[in-house]
Design a protein around this motif. Sequence first.
Motif, PDB file in Angstrom:
ATOM      1  N   THR A 129      84.191 -16.121  97.437  1.00 50.78           N
ATOM      2  CA  THR A 129      84.861 -15.961  98.725  1.00 50.78           C
ATOM      3  C   THR A 129      85.943 -14.892  98.666  1.00 50.78           C
ATOM      4  N   ALA A 130      86.569 -14.715  97.532  1.00 48.66           N
ATOM      5  CA  ALA A 130      87.576 -13.656  97.396  1.00 48.66           C
ATOM      6  C   ALA A 130      86.923 -12.287  97.559  1.00 48.66           C
ATOM      7  N   ARG A 131      85.721 -12.131  97.037  1.00 46.10           N
ATOM      8  CA  ARG A 131      85.018 -10.850  97.190  1.00 46.10           C
ATOM      9  C   ARG A 131      84.606 -10.639  98.642  1.00 46.10           C
ATOM     10  N   ILE A 132      84.163 -11.705  99.300  1.00 41.39           N
ATOM     11  CA  ILE A 132      83.824 -11.599 100.723  1.00 41.39           C
ATOM     12  C   ILE A 132      85.051 -11.100 101.491  1.00 41.39           C
ATOM     13  N   GLU A 133      86.197 -11.704 101.218  1.00 48.09           N
ATOM     14  CA  GLU A 133      87.424 -11.315 101.909  1.00 48.09           C
ATOM     15  C   GLU A 133      87.814  -9.868 101.589  1.00 48.09           C
ATOM     16  N   ARG A 134      87.716  -9.469 100.327  1.00 45.06           N
ATOM     17  CA  ARG A 134      88.053  -8.083  99.949  1.00 45.06           C
ATOM     18  C   ARG A 134      87.125  -7.087 100.637  1.00 45.06           C
ATOM     19  N   THR A 181      80.281 -22.187 103.455  1.00 42.92           N
ATOM     20  CA  THR A 181      81.348 -21.504 102.721  1.00 42.92           C
ATOM     21  C   THR A 181      81.509 -20.079 103.213  1.00 42.92           C
ATOM     22  N   VAL A 182      80.399 -19.369 103.400  1.00 43.92           N
ATOM     23  CA  VAL A 182      80.442 -17.989 103.897  1.00 43.92           C
ATOM     24  C   VAL A 182      80.968 -17.975 105.332  1.00 43.92           C
ATOM     25  N   VAL A 183      80.423 -18.825 106.170  1.00 46.47           N
ATOM     26  CA  VAL A 183      80.806 -18.860 107.581  1.00 46.47           C
ATOM     27  C   VAL A 183      82.292 -19.182 107.734  1.00 46.47           C
ATOM     28  N   GLN A 184      82.783 -20.189 107.031  1.00 42.67           N
ATOM     29  CA  GLN A 184      84.185 -20.577 107.152  1.00 42.67           C
ATOM     30  C   GLN A 184      85.122 -19.486 106.619  1.00 42.67           C
ATOM     31  N   THR A 185      84.702 -18.803 105.566  1.00 45.21           N
ATOM     32  CA  THR A 185      85.509 -17.697 105.037  1.00 45.21           C
ATOM     33  C   THR A 185      85.627 -16.590 106.069  1.00 45.21           C
ATOM     34  N   LEU A 186      84.504 -16.210 106.668  1.00 43.50           N
ATOM     35  CA  LEU A 186      84.509 -15.155 107.681  1.00 43.50           C
ATOM     36  C   LEU A 186      85.275 -15.568 108.932  1.00 43.50           C
ATOM     37  N   LEU A 187      85.132 -16.826 109.331  1.00 45.89           N
ATOM     38  CA  LEU A 187      85.853 -17.321 110.509  1.00 45.89           C
ATOM     39  C   LEU A 187      87.364 -17.253 110.285  1.00 45.89           C
ATOM     40  N   ARG A 188      87.819 -17.674 109.098  1.00 47.48           N
ATOM     41  CA  ARG A 188      89.246 -17.605 108.770  1.00 47.48           C
ATOM     42  C   ARG A 188      89.769 -16.175 108.839  1.00 47.48           C
ATOM     43  N   LYS A 189      88.888 -15.223 108.539  1.00 49.89           N
ATOM     44  CA  LYS A 189      89.279 -13.810 108.543  1.00 49.89           C
ATOM     45  C   LYS A 189      89.088 -13.161 109.916  1.00 49.89           C
ATOM     46  N   GLY A 190      88.744 -13.951 110.940  1.00 49.17           N
ATOM     47  CA  GLY A 190      88.678 -13.431 112.297  1.00 49.17           C
ATOM     48  C   GLY A 190      87.354 -12.812 112.709  1.00 49.17           C
ATOM     49  N   CYS A 191      86.303 -13.073 111.967  1.00 49.69           N
ATOM     50  CA  CYS A 191      84.993 -12.529 112.335  1.00 49.69           C
ATOM     51  C   CYS A 191      84.388 -13.302 113.498  1.00 49.69           C
ATOM     52  N   TRP A 192      83.530 -12.610 114.222  1.00 46.19           N
ATOM     53  CA  TRP A 192      82.641 -13.223 115.189  1.00 46.19           C
ATOM     54  C   TRP A 192      81.276 -13.294 114.530  1.00 46.19           C
ATOM     55  N   PHE A 193      80.335 -13.942 115.219  1.00 42.59           N
ATOM     56  CA  PHE A 193      79.019 -14.133 114.635  1.00 42.59           C
ATOM     57  C   PHE A 193      77.924 -13.759 115.627  1.00 42.59           C
ATOM     58  N   GLU A 194      76.900 -13.114 115.109  1.00 40.64           N
ATOM     59  CA  GLU A 194      75.727 -12.764 115.903  1.00 40.64           C
ATOM     60  C   GLU A 194      74.663 -13.831 115.648  1.00 40.64           C
ATOM     61  N   VAL A 195      74.127 -14.375 116.737  1.00 30.75           N
ATOM     62  CA  VAL A 195      73.117 -15.436 116.623  1.00 30.75           C
ATOM     63  C   VAL A 195      71.880 -15.046 117.422  1.00 30.75           C
ATOM     64  N   THR A 196      70.778 -15.702 117.092  1.00 29.40           N
ATOM     65  CA  THR A 196      69.531 -15.425 117.808  1.00 29.40           C
ATOM     66  C   THR A 196      68.844 -16.686 118.308  1.00 29.40           C
ATOM     67  N   SER A 197      69.479 -17.838 118.129  1.00 23.70           N
ATOM     68  CA  SER A 197      68.837 -19.073 118.585  1.00 23.70           C
ATOM     69  C   SER A 197      69.878 -20.158 118.842  1.00 23.70           C
ATOM     70  N   VAL A 198      69.473 -21.129 119.631  1.00 26.51           N
ATOM     71  CA  VAL A 198      70.336 -22.280 119.899  1.00 26.51           C
ATOM     72  C   VAL A 198      70.582 -23.056 118.611  1.00 26.51           C
ATOM     73  N   SER A 199      69.592 -23.134 117.728  1.00 26.12           N
ATOM     74  CA  SER A 199      69.792 -23.867 116.469  1.00 26.12           C
ATOM     75  C   SER A 199      70.868 -23.202 115.606  1.00 26.12           C
ATOM     76  N   GLU A 200      70.937 -21.882 115.602  1.00 27.68           N
ATOM     77  CA  GLU A 200      72.025 -21.198 114.882  1.00 27.68           C
ATOM     78  C   GLU A 200      73.372 -21.529 115.505  1.00 27.68           C
ATOM     79  N   ILE A 201      73.425 -21.557 116.828  1.00 31.94           N
ATOM     80  CA  ILE A 201      74.674 -21.874 117.532  1.00 31.94           C
ATOM     81  C   ILE A 201      75.119 -23.290 117.180  1.00 31.94           C
ATOM     82  N   GLU A 202      74.193 -24.233 117.180  1.00 30.04           N
ATOM     83  CA  GLU A 202      74.511 -25.620 116.833  1.00 30.04           C
ATOM     84  C   GLU A 202      75.013 -25.727 115.399  1.00 30.04           C
ATOM     85  N   MET A 203      74.380 -24.996 114.474  1.00 27.15           N
ATOM     86  CA  MET A 203      74.803 -25.006 113.081  1.00 27.15           C
ATOM     87  C   MET A 203      76.220 -24.466 112.956  1.00 27.15           C
TER      88      MET A 203
END
Length: 133
Positions: free
Chosen positions: A31-36, A62-84
């Motif tokens: 996660t530190a590398r993701i943030e860097r 873990t990836v999603v929460q790290t990116l969310l903490r860093k202010g990222c938005w997310f691109e989705v292509t389905s309702v199941s991704e949105i629910e996840m």
Amino acid sequence: MVIADTSQMEPGAWSVGGLEDLDTPTLLIDTARIERNLDLIRQALPDGTVIRYATRWNQGPTVVQTLLRKGCWFEVTSVSEIEMLAATGVPGTALVHALPHRTVEDLTGSQDLGVRHWLVDSESEIDKLAEHA
């Protein structure tokens, strides 16, 4: 499979020499590398640029929460991704639905889950948004 978030490990504990105690297969997420890397990308872009991560490449919490903490938005292509993502704590307002030629059900389902941004690539998609969103 064990998923190990390296932010919870001592520095160097996940180096090649420290892997023998982990179950196999094991996925290590640095996660530190993701943030860097995210910080480096941000430095290269104009101020105020919103970075959107395509969750279809890695939906791990873990990836999603790290990116969310860093202010990222997310691109989705389905309702199941949105629910996840919702289950991981991502609000619908931080999503862009990027599937071209989505169904009316997918459009209204994503809207019901809080999505307010859609990518369109044709006039018919604009008409569909105008009618159903």
